[in-house]
Enzyme design. Structure first.
Site, mmCIF file in Angstrom:
data_model
loop_
_atom_site.group_PDB
_atom_site.id
_atom_site.type_symbol
_atom_site.label_atom_id
_atom_site.label_comp_id
_atom_site.label_asym_id
_atom_site.label_seq_id
_atom_site.Cartn_x
_atom_site.Cartn_y
_atom_site.Cartn_z
ATOM 1 N NE ARG A 92 -0.847 -0.011 4.971
ATOM 2 C CZ ARG A 92 -1.488 0.400 6.066
ATOM 3 N NH1 ARG A 92 -2.638 1.028 5.958
ATOM 4 N NH2 ARG A 92 -0.959 0.190 7.254
ATOM 5 N N GLY A 134 -4.877 -1.395 -0.416
ATOM 6 C CA GLY A 134 -3.794 -0.447 -0.648
ATOM 7 C C GLY A 134 -4.017 0.922 -0.037
ATOM 8 C CG ASP A 261 7.925 -6.311 6.990
ATOM 9 O OD1 ASP A 261 7.984 -7.035 7.999
ATOM 10 O OD2 ASP A 261 6.871 -5.757 6.621
#
Length: 481
Positions: A92, A134, A261
């Site tokens: 996103r 997103g 991440d």
């Protein structure tokens, strides 16, 4: 186009090629309303001269800035709560632009300055959206604005929110009342290259990609490391993330989701989700309601960062798995513990506004500060101690005459006071700033965040949020001196 003459585009990530990211487009938003415009951050990359119309065009509709190739969804993998997920990536958001930091002081424009990224959140679907929409809720965007602002004020390495623009969409979410308002956010960071970026290359056994990433990261973000010195790069990334973890702890901050991440090669806080600031000393305090095991609890954050760095080191091993190479990486990784403790001492000194007088005395001050916070518990809180005693003994009269004076007595306090008095005030003139005349600190606990959001959600009243951001900016200026 009214970018300033100081604007210097330098899109280095795009040059890595399509194996590292995907060319994408932003969502076709309808009506857009500019809500937050950070001109101080924009000035650091030569974008403060954009008109509001141009601003919305570039940071809401994402027409590329001059010299930029257009949006790129970065590819990466990651461990999420220590479970490996190979289906991650910018789902996103995307990398919108890269440019050089504006030269300052005696630095000439010809000299190399830091490479900075503009990254988005809520800008639409990408190949890595995994069925998501997103999008970003307006409340989520507001929360990131606040977290980044206060962490920067407290001296913690962080991305800065450049822009928050409300869209005309309504989103359905299962973790907040829906439908809810939507937004697109742009952050300014030193790098969006994650530890998980390396994990993706390792997952595919692409040592060539890892070698490319090593040189890319070394040359752009850790140029003091010699070319080809892989353990040296690991040492630099370890040091940066040790400093980050120490900064969080001293600031009383809980990130909430320390997946691989969500940690990067430059050691910056970014991609804020269910963050919290500590109301009081509580090692087991968690930010995310779904962190039921307390994996990313306040006091476990250094452990989580170290664990993530071990995954990063494992990726680097693919370029040299000889005994000597593995030992060198192990030695670099094992530097985290000593680096973290040293950075934590330094962070506590900064928070108390005093100078170092040597490792033993600095450690004594940190230990006694934690002991006093532990004893004070809910009655004292976390942030009030640093507010009351900022500047060390120079704040004695202020602290003992303040609203928490009755808490500053007894053996634990005496130990803290004696340790504090060993240290000289660092730039005591900062105490002349108005923020230190206030009885209570500028904090950001969850109840206040909810009040700020309620004003926006119910009455579209942005005045309380803007006032809060102005107070945080005043605090930043006061602490920076």
């Amino acid at each position: 186009m009214s970018v300033s003459s100081a604007y210097r585009p330098d899109p280095r990530f795009a040059a890595l090629g399509p194996e590292y990211g995907d060319v994408v487009s932003s969502a076709p938003f309808g009506e857009l309303k500019l809500r937050i415009r950070n001109d101080r951050a924009a000035a650091s990359v030569g974008l403060e001269t954009l008109t509001d119309t141009e601003w919305v065009e570039h940071f809401g509709r994402f027409t590329p800035l001059p010299g930029q190739p257009g949006p790129i969804a970065m590819r990466y993998h990651g461990h999420q709560f220590r479970q490996y997920n190979p289906d991650l990536g910018d789902g996103r958001g995307f990398l919108a632009a890269q440019m050089r930091e504006v030269a300052t002081d005696r630095t000439s424009i010809e000299e190399t300055s830091r490479l900075l990224d503009l990254g988005t959140k809520g800008s639409g679907t990408t190949p890595w959206s995994r069925g998501g929409d997103g999008r970003l809720t307006l409340k989520g965007g507001m929360r990131e604005v606040l977290a980044a602002a206060l962490l920067e004020a407290r001296g913690v390495s962080t991305s800065r929110t450049l822009s928050l623009i409300e869209t005309d969409e309504r989103l359905e979410r299962n973790d907040e009342p829906s439908p809810t308002r939507a937004a697109v956010l742009v952050r300014l960071s030193h790098s969006h290259i994650r530890l998980g970026t390396f994990q993706r290359a390792a997952f595919h056994r692409r040592s060539d990609m890892i070698e490319t990433l090593i040189e890319h990261v070394r040359s752009l973000y850790h140029p003091h490391v010699a070319a080809g010195d892989v353990p040296g790069l690991l040492t630099a990334v370890v040091a940066a993330n040790a400093r980050l973890a120490a900064g969080w702890v001293a600031a009383g901050f809980v990130h909430g989701v320390l997946n691989t991440d969500n940690l990067n090669v430059t050691g910056e806080s970014f991609d804020y989700g269910p963050w919290r600031f500590l109301p009081f000393y509580d090692p087991g305090f968690t930010a995310a309601y779904f962190d039921q095991s307390g994996l990313y609890a306040f006091a476990r954050q250094p452990e989580a960062v170290f664990w993530a760095l071990t995954q990063f080191a494992g990726c680097l091993k693919l370029v040299d798995d000889s005994d000597a190479g593995v030992q060198a990486l192990t030695d670099a990784l094992n530097g985290f513990g000593p680096a973290y403790i040293a950075e934590l001492r330094a962070a506590f000194l900064r928070r108390l506004g005093v100078s170092s007088v040597g490792e033993a005395a600095d450690q004594r001050l940190m230990d006694t500060t934690l002991a006093l916070l532990r004893e004070g518990g809910e009655t004292l809180g976390w942030e009030p101690l640093f507010h009351d005693w900022f500047g060390g003994f120079a704040s004695s009269a202020r602290a003992v005459a303040g609203p928490r004076a009755r808490l500053y007595q007894g053996k634990v306090f005496d130990d803290f006071r004696f340790a504090l008095f060993e240290h000289e005030p660092d730039r005591p003139e900062r105490l002349e700033q108005a923020v230190f005349a206030a009885p209570d600190p500028e904090d950001l606990l969850i109840d206040e965040v909810e009040v700020l959001w309620a004003a926006i959600d119910t009455d579209d009243d942005w005045a309380p949020l803007n006032a809060k951001l102005m107070r945080i900016e005043t605090l930043r200026g006061a602490l920076a001196g």
